[in-house]
Write a protein that holds these residues in place. Structure first.
Motif: not given
Length: 107
Positions: A62-63, A52-53, A48-49, A55, A57-60
């Motif tokens: 969203d993930f 996110r890094y 997940a990180s 791009g 996903t928008n944020d966790y």
């Protein structure tokens, strides 16, 4: 069953035990959700990180929405008949704990 606030999603190897999932639902008095292939989801969670890094996903949130919550799932609902049983066992544990604490302490 619709997902609702307050449910618990279980992932990892322990989620393969239907008995354990039912016990968690009974003790917590909350619905327990086990997504398909849940034993592999901890590795996806670790990614997940990176998602996110990069791009992807928008944020966790969203993930989780895209990769965890949209999976087919098995649901376990609390069995109200077991609530009194677990409450009584917990009361017994609380009474016994002070006496047993030293027995099970690391020495």
């Amino acid at each position: 069953m619709d997902a609702k606030a307050g449910n618990i999603t279980i992932i990892g190897g322990g989620a393969k035990s239907r008995s354990w999932c039912q016990i968690l639902a009974d003790i917590s008095q909350r619905d327990v959700r086990v997504p398909e292939n849940s034993e592999f989801l901890p590795s996806l969670g670790a990614a997940a990180s990176a998602f996110r890094y990069l791009g992807w996903t928008n944020d966790y949130a969203d993930f989780v929405s895209r990769f965890i919550m949209n999976r087919q799932a098995e649901w376990f609902s609390p069995n109200k008949e077991h609530e009194a049983l677990y409450n009584e066992a917990y009361k017994r544990f609380v009474r016994l704990y002070p006496s047993l604490k030293q027995v099970y302490s690391a020495q």
